[in-house]
Design an enzyme around this catalytic site. Structure first.
Site, short mmCIF file in Angstrom:
data_model
loop_
_atom_site.label_atom_id
_atom_site.label_comp_id
_atom_site.label_asym_id
_atom_site.label_seq_id
_atom_site.Cartn_x
_atom_site.Cartn_y
_atom_site.Cartn_z
N GLY A 150 40.66 38.77 37.61
CA GLY A 150 39.99 38.33 36.27
C GLY A 150 40.26 39.05 35.12
CB CYS A 151 38.53 39.14 31.88
SG CYS A 151 38.14 37.47 31.62
CG ASN A 152 38.80 43.27 35.71
OD1 ASN A 152 37.80 42.58 36.00
ND2 ASN A 152 39.31 43.93 36.69
#
Length: 368
Positions: A150-152
């Site tokens: 994901g975004c992390n």
């Protein structure tokens, strides 16, 4: 001065720490305003229109479904979405890697380690193998694919890249985030999917990382050294951001809990303090904040909880305005803008911060 502070001081003045020596970004050639997207899909529901128009996003790069005979946009199958992910991901990935190497004054022949990050499609072999073939990188290049985090994930991957570069002084490592978010869209009219469709954009960003060998000359332009990483996972919010299979649609569907901004914001201070623990530095000593462009509410929650000014997150909000949420590569688009400003001075300190599923907050401490 404690042992950790001594080590950090040595890293700032010596050549023991990996440093970012180049950055490059890429977006699709087709971009749309939020109003244009509402028109493209004939969206009249006032609730959905409000979600699109009230998020401070002005324009995003996207690859929309092909038009049908009546002029409307078609509905893509999961297989077609996966083909979009590969084709457009390779195109953007190539552009960002080439731009990154140009910025680093390096060539494809210099690349010894390649790490690819993506969450918008699942393929085997991954983007590392495909890009090595596409770009003609050495077949002996070491590689790592980080998929589905994901975004992390950009900072998760940068931790691994930094470790490899630290163990191989003088050799070049490249990390590239490739996110074709339009290959993860479902158009079913629900608020769940409408929130996702209103937020994300397509983009790729790459960084070149190297640990200087003893004979390396001092650079005129300051480069950030990667000094320390920290992670904070919030298990009680493990379902707040997730990628599910939708049986009705026959596709994957992303879900964002509306409470996410407050969950992330509530843990931002804890994460930053842990990162700085033992360094002798405080948050007020940080000159540059490069924060993931997760969305207006997320950015506001982080800013308030960390006591940051709007000026300190100007690149984060600027990237959101111009590109939307670019998932794992968002923070590198912000970093590119900081580089272009030419305001960084030797001795400055910075924090990179990304947030995503887990729920997770990742941080990196850098020093110029």
């Amino acid at each position: 001065m404690g042992a950790t502070q001594v080590k950090l001081a040595e890293q700032l003045t010596g050549t023991t720490s990996p440093e970012i020596i180049g950055v490059g970004t890429s977006v699709p050639p087709t971009t749309y305003t939020q109003e244009e997207l509402l028109k493209e899909f004939s969206i009249t529901d006032p609730r959905v229109r409000s979600v699109f128009l009230n998020g401070t996003i002005e324009r995003r790069g996207l690859v929309l479904p092909p038009r049908q005979e009546d002029g409307s946009r078609g509905i893509e199958t999961q297989g077609e979405l996966l083909k979009k992910h590969v084709a457009n991901g390779l195109a953007m990935g190539r552009e960002s890697v080439e731009a990154c190497l140009k910025d680093a004054n390096a060539t494809l022949a210099d690349v010894r380690y390649l790490c690819c990050v993506t969450s918008t499609g699942f393929i085997t072999p991954g983007f590392t193998a495909l890009l090595i073939k596409e770009l003609g990188i050495s077949r002996h290049c070491s590689r790592l694919d980080v998929v589905g985090m994901g975004c992390n994930a950009g900072l998760n991957a940068l931790t691994a890249v930094s470790g490899w570069a630290g163990a191989h002084p003088g050799e070049l490592a490249v990390m590239v985030c490739i996110e074709v978010c339009s290959a993860a869209y479902i158009f079913d009219g629900t608020m769940r999917t409408s929130v996702v469709n209103s937020l994300f954009g397509d983009g790729s960003a790459a960084v070149a990382v190297k640990t200087a060998s003893p004979d390396t000359q001092t650079h005129v332009v300051p480069r950030p050294r990667l000094l320390k990483f920290s992670s904070c996972i919030i298990p009680e919010a493990v379902d707040a951001m997730r990628y599910d299979w939708d049986d009705d649609q026959g596709k994957f569907s992303f879900y964002l809990d509306p409470e996410i901004p407050y969950v992330v914001g509530a843990h931002a201070e804890l994460s930053a303090d842990r990162l700085l623990d033992g360094t002798g530095w405080r948050r007020s000593d940080i000159s540059h904040w490069i924060v993931h462009s997760g969305g207006k509410k997320v950015i506001d929650a982080v800013r308030v909880n960390l006591g940051l000014t709007r000026q300190q997150v100007r690149h984060t909000t600027g990237v959101l305005r111009d590109h939307g949420n670019l998932s794992s590569g968002s923070f590198l688009f912000s970093y590119r803008r900081l580089v272009d400003e030419s305001v960084v001075e030797p001795g400055d300190r910075g924090i990179f911060m990304t947030m995503g599923p887990g729920s997770t907050i990742e941080m990196a401490l850098v020093g110029w």
